[in-house]
Write a protein that holds these residues in place. Structure first.
Motif, PDB file in Angstrom:
ATOM      1  N   TYR A 198       0.868  -1.185   0.000  1.00  0.00           N
ATOM      2  CA  TYR A 198       0.000   0.000   0.000  1.00  0.00           C
ATOM      3  C   TYR A 198       0.891   1.217   0.000  1.00  0.00           C
ATOM      4  N   LYS A 199       0.316   2.299  -0.486  1.00  0.00           N
ATOM      5  CA  LYS A 199       0.982   3.588  -0.326  1.00  0.00           C
ATOM      6  C   LYS A 199       0.019   4.457   0.455  1.00  0.00           C
ATOM      7  N   ILE A 200       0.417   4.852   1.627  1.00  0.00           N
ATOM      8  CA  ILE A 200      -0.482   5.632   2.469  1.00  0.00           C
ATOM      9  C   ILE A 200       0.194   6.953   2.799  1.00  0.00           C
ATOM     10  N   GLY A 201      -0.592   8.010   2.787  1.00  0.00           N
ATOM     11  CA  GLY A 201      -0.053   9.333   3.071  1.00  0.00           C
ATOM     12  C   GLY A 201       0.085  10.126   1.792  1.00  0.00           C
ATOM     13  N   GLU A 202      -0.692  11.192   1.699  1.00  0.00           N
ATOM     14  CA  GLU A 202      -0.688  11.941   0.437  1.00  0.00           C
ATOM     15  C   GLU A 202       0.677  12.559   0.179  1.00  0.00           C
ATOM     16  N   HIS A 203       1.305  13.056   1.204  1.00  0.00           N
ATOM     17  CA  HIS A 203       2.607  13.687   1.019  1.00  0.00           C
ATOM     18  C   HIS A 203       3.747  12.719   1.243  1.00  0.00           C
ATOM     19  N   THR A 204       3.583  11.865   2.240  1.00  0.00           N
ATOM     20  CA  THR A 204       4.715  10.993   2.540  1.00  0.00           C
ATOM     21  C   THR A 204       4.789   9.809   1.589  1.00  0.00           C
ATOM     22  N   GLN A 205       3.660   9.445   0.996  1.00  0.00           N
ATOM     23  CA  GLN A 205       3.624   8.288   0.088  1.00  0.00           C
ATOM     24  C   GLN A 205       4.349   7.116   0.709  1.00  0.00           C
ATOM     25  N   THR A 206       4.013   6.845   1.975  1.00  0.00           N
ATOM     26  CA  THR A 206       4.731   5.812   2.722  1.00  0.00           C
ATOM     27  C   THR A 206       4.352   4.434   2.223  1.00  0.00           C
ATOM     28  N   ASN A 207       5.354   3.662   1.988  1.00  0.00           N
ATOM     29  CA  ASN A 207       5.102   2.276   1.598  1.00  0.00           C
ATOM     30  C   ASN A 207       4.691   1.486   2.827  1.00  0.00           C
ATOM     31  N   ASP A 235      -2.383  12.913   5.482  1.00  0.00           N
ATOM     32  CA  ASP A 235      -1.306  13.573   4.753  1.00  0.00           C
ATOM     33  C   ASP A 235       0.019  12.849   4.922  1.00  0.00           C
ATOM     34  N   GLY A 236       0.196  12.224   6.079  1.00  0.00           N
ATOM     35  CA  GLY A 236       1.491  11.564   6.232  1.00  0.00           C
ATOM     36  C   GLY A 236       1.479  10.474   7.280  1.00  0.00           C
ATOM     37  N   ILE A 237       2.326   9.482   7.052  1.00  0.00           N
ATOM     38  CA  ILE A 237       2.551   8.415   8.027  1.00  0.00           C
ATOM     39  C   ILE A 237       4.028   8.456   8.363  1.00  0.00           C
ATOM     40  N   LEU A 238       4.359   8.761   9.587  1.00  0.00           N
ATOM     41  CA  LEU A 238       5.768   8.845   9.934  1.00  0.00           C
ATOM     42  C   LEU A 238       6.209   7.696  10.824  1.00  0.00           C
ATOM     43  N   GLU A 239       5.238   7.044  11.435  1.00  0.00           N
ATOM     44  CA  GLU A 239       5.614   5.949  12.341  1.00  0.00           C
ATOM     45  C   GLU A 239       4.459   4.981  12.352  1.00  0.00           C
ATOM     46  N   SER A 240       4.747   3.760  12.805  1.00  0.00           N
ATOM     47  CA  SER A 240       3.703   2.742  12.790  1.00  0.00           C
ATOM     48  C   SER A 240       2.538   3.090  13.709  1.00  0.00           C
ATOM     49  N   SER A 241       2.790   3.960  14.687  1.00  0.00           N
ATOM     50  CA  SER A 241       1.714   4.290  15.617  1.00  0.00           C
ATOM     51  C   SER A 241       0.576   5.016  14.911  1.00  0.00           C
ATOM     52  N   TYR A 242       0.897   5.749  13.810  1.00  0.00           N
ATOM     53  CA  TYR A 242      -0.169   6.420  13.046  1.00  0.00           C
ATOM     54  C   TYR A 242      -1.167   5.369  12.575  1.00  0.00           C
ATOM     55  N   ILE A 243      -0.601   4.325  11.962  1.00  0.00           N
ATOM     56  CA  ILE A 243      -1.453   3.269  11.438  1.00  0.00           C
ATOM     57  C   ILE A 243      -2.165   2.573  12.582  1.00  0.00           C
ATOM     58  N   GLU A 244      -1.418   2.303  13.658  1.00  0.00           N
ATOM     59  CA  GLU A 244      -1.975   1.586  14.800  1.00  0.00           C
ATOM     60  C   GLU A 244      -3.224   2.292  15.301  1.00  0.00           C
ATOM     61  N   GLU A 245      -3.122   3.606  15.468  1.00  0.00           N
ATOM     62  CA  GLU A 245      -4.266   4.335  15.999  1.00  0.00           C
ATOM     63  C   GLU A 245      -5.417   4.385  15.026  1.00  0.00           C
ATOM     64  N   LEU A 246      -5.086   4.282  13.743  1.00  0.00           N
ATOM     65  CA  LEU A 246      -6.158   4.389  12.749  1.00  0.00           C
ATOM     66  C   LEU A 246      -6.849   3.055  12.493  1.00  0.00           C
ATOM     67  N   ILE A 247      -6.290   1.965  12.947  1.00  0.00           N
ATOM     68  CA  ILE A 247      -6.944   0.673  12.680  1.00  0.00           C
ATOM     69  C   ILE A 247      -7.377  -0.054  13.939  1.00  0.00           C
ATOM     70  N   GLU A 248      -7.216   0.574  15.104  1.00  0.00           N
ATOM     71  CA  GLU A 248      -7.582  -0.102  16.347  1.00  0.00           C
ATOM     72  C   GLU A 248      -9.094  -0.306  16.447  1.00  0.00           C
ATOM     73  N   ASP A 249      -9.476  -1.363  17.166  1.00  0.00           N
ATOM     74  CA  ASP A 249     -10.903  -1.625  17.362  1.00  0.00           C
ATOM     75  C   ASP A 249     -11.519  -0.607  18.298  1.00  0.00           C
ATOM     76  N   ASP A 250     -10.851  -0.368  19.425  1.00  0.00           N
ATOM     77  CA  ASP A 250     -11.377   0.590  20.395  1.00  0.00           C
ATOM     78  C   ASP A 250     -10.352   1.701  20.539  1.00  0.00           C
ATOM     79  N   PRO A 251     -10.570   2.808  19.827  1.00  0.00           N
ATOM     80  CA  PRO A 251      -9.525   3.835  19.787  1.00  0.00           C
ATOM     81  C   PRO A 251      -9.283   4.517  21.129  1.00  0.00           C
ATOM     82  N   PHE A 252     -10.239   4.423  22.073  1.00  0.00           N
ATOM     83  CA  PHE A 252     -10.043   5.108  23.347  1.00  0.00           C
ATOM     84  C   PHE A 252      -9.476   4.198  24.424  1.00  0.00           C
ATOM     85  N   SER A 253      -9.317   2.939  24.095  1.00  0.00           N
ATOM     86  CA  SER A 253      -8.815   2.019  25.110  1.00  0.00           C
ATOM     87  C   SER A 253      -7.373   2.338  25.439  1.00  0.00           C
TER      88      SER A 253
END
Lengths: 530, 390
Positions: A198-207, A235-253
């Protein structure tokens, strides 16, 4: 008054209704096709890369009459490769054999580079250049060739800093996605290991690469992860935590529902158990899911040590997890509400130590716990040389001087130290943080309601954990819902020859992971009876 | 609706807190209590631990707690009830009296003779009071024992507790005392303390008195009837199966000098036999395993048989003697003859329980001993063996 509220509410509604200005953060490159006219193409590219000082435009003559243009970004390409395999053939041999009617011929015959693609549109071309390819445009052709010569300096494969082991591979992931997938591929030489890009992040185009073993991972989970990854527009993914927070089941846990690891062997082991991994470029941390709470108490080394040591250490971690969570709260609760629960002689010792302390137990506990957390933070964030000074200072001030000055009692120092040590025994840092944070509400509950409060707090935590899911898998699965099969590798580790089936609740299409007769035993002689 | 539910829940959770919160610095730990009778009133003394004198780090007294000052403080008050006395004491105290850690309770002789059941109520009614506190009777005023010197332990009450622990196999706590008062067919017996004369050797302790366990205080139901001391107490303990590492000394065979045997394992069993003429015979079987710990005579304990018989006879004599005192003098069934009859034959017990008090002194007793002396310590022959005639 009522009208006023209504107008305010309406105004707010209106505000929401106003469609936000379509802020187009995509690169404004049209699907325009590449012109045959080189001069024009060059102009377009120069316009796109305006003020980009690291973009190199190099004009060459491919033969007597035909102009060519090489475009690449300095630093992210391997210049040696460009010189050896691109410039030299182009300048020396190419002009002689250049076939004007067959530019694609170049791909097959002239250039000794492995990955070559052609681009017809500027968008493709620019993307290729940005990801470390060299673009070759030749006058008179409506195609550009992209030679993949990704290079530049990246950190090499080193021992992972966060997950050191005594026995086990010392390789850790790096910031390069390709290196990371390669490290995994060394371990899983199977075509069924899939890595979806995948390429995620409009500016970072992170693989980003989603890895799983086809047939082992639950297809429903994989479909769900793919869904969740595809819906990320950021706009950008700089670390795996970005993805982690965006795919978690319960984001407030407070509890992590995705595990991160720096170890290729850990990832491989998880994939073999039917989990998936998400590789993100530019970070050595790879995400693994779905996870359970018990997984957070396991380290890769449990499997590399012998079963008794592995099992003992797991139980030890569980015990110390309890201490990290409850010890200060219990101490505060018991010393301020339930003095009758402390053995008499111990109570006398505590009373003697507390005699000259001016603060209530909870204040004392908070002072110590917070300064301990501050000490830890300072130790992590500061440069190594200064960090040592901080820890010495902390040990002296918090440990000794505070007690001698009669500000903090010695038993409290012991409690805080034990708690601190205990919180370090959790092998997963993100889970450890959750435990460290939950300690504070529990302490306050213990200080206001005694053991009753701690029980209430514990119930809340347990209820939350029981409700929590990671990609559909219950967080406490193994214990709740209970499974006998899972006990083989949950709080204790069984020998390998006993772990015949993969952990339940993931996917069970291929349940068995080994043959059933692997238990070592002496070879039976002919005719020998059992 | 949901908000209301949340509010009620939060209120019920949050409003419940803190009301009984007390810091350790604000409580006065009662280590022991002594109760005496003064006229119609109770004289109650509480012994309170003084943490500042216990030598904790950072405290003023710091460094070992051997500074010479006492680590305890005692308060005495006289009132109609024990709780009232406690209240008077509380008024003289800056910290809240906290009874959960009281481990010794001393009851004065005068009060015990009048009956202790009344005061047992307060010790079991308030949840803070432990039923596992050790109870002892004192000869004379209990205050004197409670405030005696305890040079080894930090508190006199602690010294009392430890001494009580050593005296019997199962030390008598409040719960046992109350049970044995209320139970049919058994009378309570708890250790009693007395003061002994000056402590030898210590110049500092001159003029001060030391305390020790004197023996067993014998009760008839809830009332103290007398004391058993020395061999009489030991005999009773043997029969009660409460003898803890007893030492028995006898005159050595063929000599005038003494030989001592210590038993590390003792056991006694009671078996009632109802005889043809209607009298009850109580068979007491005592089994003990021990070793020679002291031999001043020239007797060589090689063949233990003679020694075993002699020791058995001695124990038998002790027990018989104790039993006759209990049966004839005190008429108190502290060994639990009645209880044993009940366990053996409940229907028979129901027939006789009404006039058990008359029957008890007439119960015949028979003591059988099964003594086993395992070894004679590190020596076999005594040192003086060569000198004497074989």
């Amino acid at each position: 008054m009522r009208n006023w509220f209504r107008t305010v509410r309406n105004q707010r509604k209106k505000k929401h209704n106003i469609p936000s200005q379509p802020k187009d953060i995509t690169l404004e490159i049209t699907d325009e096709r590449i012109e045959t006219e080189l001069a024009h193409s060059k102009q377009v590219l120069q316009e796109i890369f305006r003020d980009c000082s690291d973009v190199v435009f190099r004009e060459i003559m491919v033969n007597e009459t035909t102009k060519g243009l090489l475009v690449f970004i300095d630093g992210i390409v391997n210049t040696d490769q460009i010189h050896e395999n691109l410039m030299r053939p182009l300048l020396i041999h190419f002009s002689e054999t250049f076939n004007e009617s067959q530019p694609a011929d170049l791909k097959e015959r002239q250039i000794s580079l492995a990955q070559v693609t052609s681009a017809k549109q500027y968008a493709q071309l620019v993307e290729g250049i940005l990801t470390g390819s060299v673009a070759l445009l030749v006058n008179g052709y409506d195609k550009a060739l992209l030679f993949n010569v990704v290079g530049g300096t990246r950190r090499g494969v080193e021992e992972p800093a966060t997950e050191a082991t005594i026995r086990g591979p010392r390789e850790g992931f790096t910031e390069s996605l390709r290196t990371n997938t390669a490290l995994l591929r060394y371990r899983l030489k199977s075509p069924r290991l899939k890595t979806i890009a995948y390429k995620i992040g409009e500016h970072t185009q992170t693989n980003v690469a989603l890895a799983y073993i086809d047939g082992l991972a639950d297809p429903r989970v994989i479909a769900e992860v793919r869904n969740r990854l595809e819906r990320i527009k950021i706009d950008g993914i700089l670390e795996s935590s970005y993805i982690e927070e965006l795919i978690e089941d319960d984001p407030f846990s407070i509890f992590p529902q995705v595990q991160n690891t720096e170890r290729p062997d850990t990832v491989a082991a998880h994939l073999l158990e039917g989990r998936f991994a998400i590789f993100i470029d530019n970070t050595p941390f790879v995400l693994v899911g779905p996870v359970t709470a018990w997984l957070m108490l396991q380290a890769s080394e449990d499997y590399y040590q012998d079963i008794y040591a592995g099992s003992f250490i797991r139980l030890l971690r569980l015990f110390f997890l309890g201490i990290a969570l409850f010890m200060p709260a219990l101490y505060v609760a018991v010393t301020t509400f339930h003095q009758d629960m402390i053995p008499t002689t111990l109570l006398l010792s505590i009373a003697a130590a507390r005699e000259s302390i001016p603060f209530p137990a909870i204040v004392e506990a908070l002072i110590m716990e917070i300064s301990f957390e501050a000490l830890r933070e300072a130790g992590v964030r500061l440069p190594k040389t200064v960090g040592q000074a901080v820890s010495i200072l902390g040990a002296l001030v918090i440990g000794q001087a505070a007690v001698q000055a009669g500000i903090v009692s010695a038993p409290m120092v012991i409690i805080v130290s034990v708690t601190g040590i205990a919180s370090f025994t959790v092998p997963r840092y993100s889970f450890g943080i959750a435990i460290r944070l939950l300690r504070f509400p529990l302490m306050l509950l213990g200080a206001t309601f005694g053991l009753y409060g701690i029980v209430i707090g514990t119930m809340c935590i347990v209820l939350h954990l029981a409700k929590l899911r990671s990609f559909g898998v219950p967080y406490l699965s193994g214990i709740a819902p209970f499974s006998w099969k899972a006990q083989k590798d949950l709080l204790i580790r069984s020998p390998w020859w006993r772990m015949i089936t993969r952990p339940p609740l993931l996917y069970d299409r291929e349940r068995k992971r080994m043959s059933t007769d692997l238990k070592p035993s002496p070879v039976k002689q002919e005719g020998e009876t059992e | 609706m949901r908000r209301l539910a949340c509010t009620i829940l939060a209120a019920s959770l949050l409003l419940a807190g803190c009301w009984d919160r007390k810091e350790i610095n604000d409580i006065a730990l009662v280590m022991g209590t002594s109760v005496d009778k003064e006229g119609n009133q109770y004289k109650v003394t509480v012994q309170i631990a003084m943490p500042s004198q216990l030598g904790g780090a950072g405290s003023q007294g710091g460094g070992g707690g051997t500074s010479g000052t006492k680590a305890w403080h005692s308060l005495t008050a006289t009132a109609e009830t024990i709780r009232k006395a406690n209240e008077i004491e509380q008024q003289a105290l800056s910290r809240i009296l906290y009874f959960s850690h009281r481990r010794t309770l001393l009851i004065g002789e005068d009060l015990a003779r009048e009956g202790i059941l009344d005061i047992m109520d307060v010790f079991s009614r308030i949840p803070q009071n432990r039923l596992t506190a050790n109870v002892a009777i004192t000869q004379g005023k209990s205050v004197d024992i409670m405030e005696s010197e305890a040079p080894i332990e930090r508190f006199p009450s602690e010294a009392i507790r430890e001494q009580l622990n050593q005296y019997m196999k199962r030390n008598r706590v409040l719960k046992d005392l109350i049970t044995s008062i209320l139970q049919e067919g058994i009378d309570p017996a708890i250790p009693f303390f007395k003061t002994t004369s000056k402590e030898p050797g210590s110049a500092e302790a001159k003029g001060k008195e030391n305390i020790r366990v004197g023996g067993l205080a014998v009760f008839k139901k809830e009332k103290l009837v007398g004391f058993l001391e020395g061999d009489d107490a030991q005999g009773a303990l043997w029969a009660m199966d409460e003898a803890r590492i007893p030492t028995v000394s006898i005159t050595a065979p063929g000599s005038k000098k003494k030989i001592a045997v210590q038993f590390h394992q003792t056991e006694s069993k009671l078996k009632p036999v109802i005889q043809q003429d209607g009298t009850i015979l109580m068979q007491i079987r005592i089994k003990a395993i021990g070793s020679v710990v002291d031999n001043e005579s020239r007797f060589t304990p090689v063949n233990m048989g003679t020694l075993e018989t002699l020791v058995g006879k001695k124990i038998e004599g002790n027990v018989k003697n104790s039993l006759s005192i209990l049966q004839k003098k005190y008429k108190a069934d502290i060994i639990g003859f009645g209880r044993n009859i009940y366990m053996d034959d409940p229907t028979y017990w129901r027939q006789i329980s009404a006039n058990w008090d008359e029957m008890y002194p007439k119960v015949k007793t028979e003591v059988q001993t099964d003594i086993q002396i395992e070894h004679s310590g590190a020596l076999i022959a005594p040192f003086q063996r060569e000198e004497g005639n074989r």
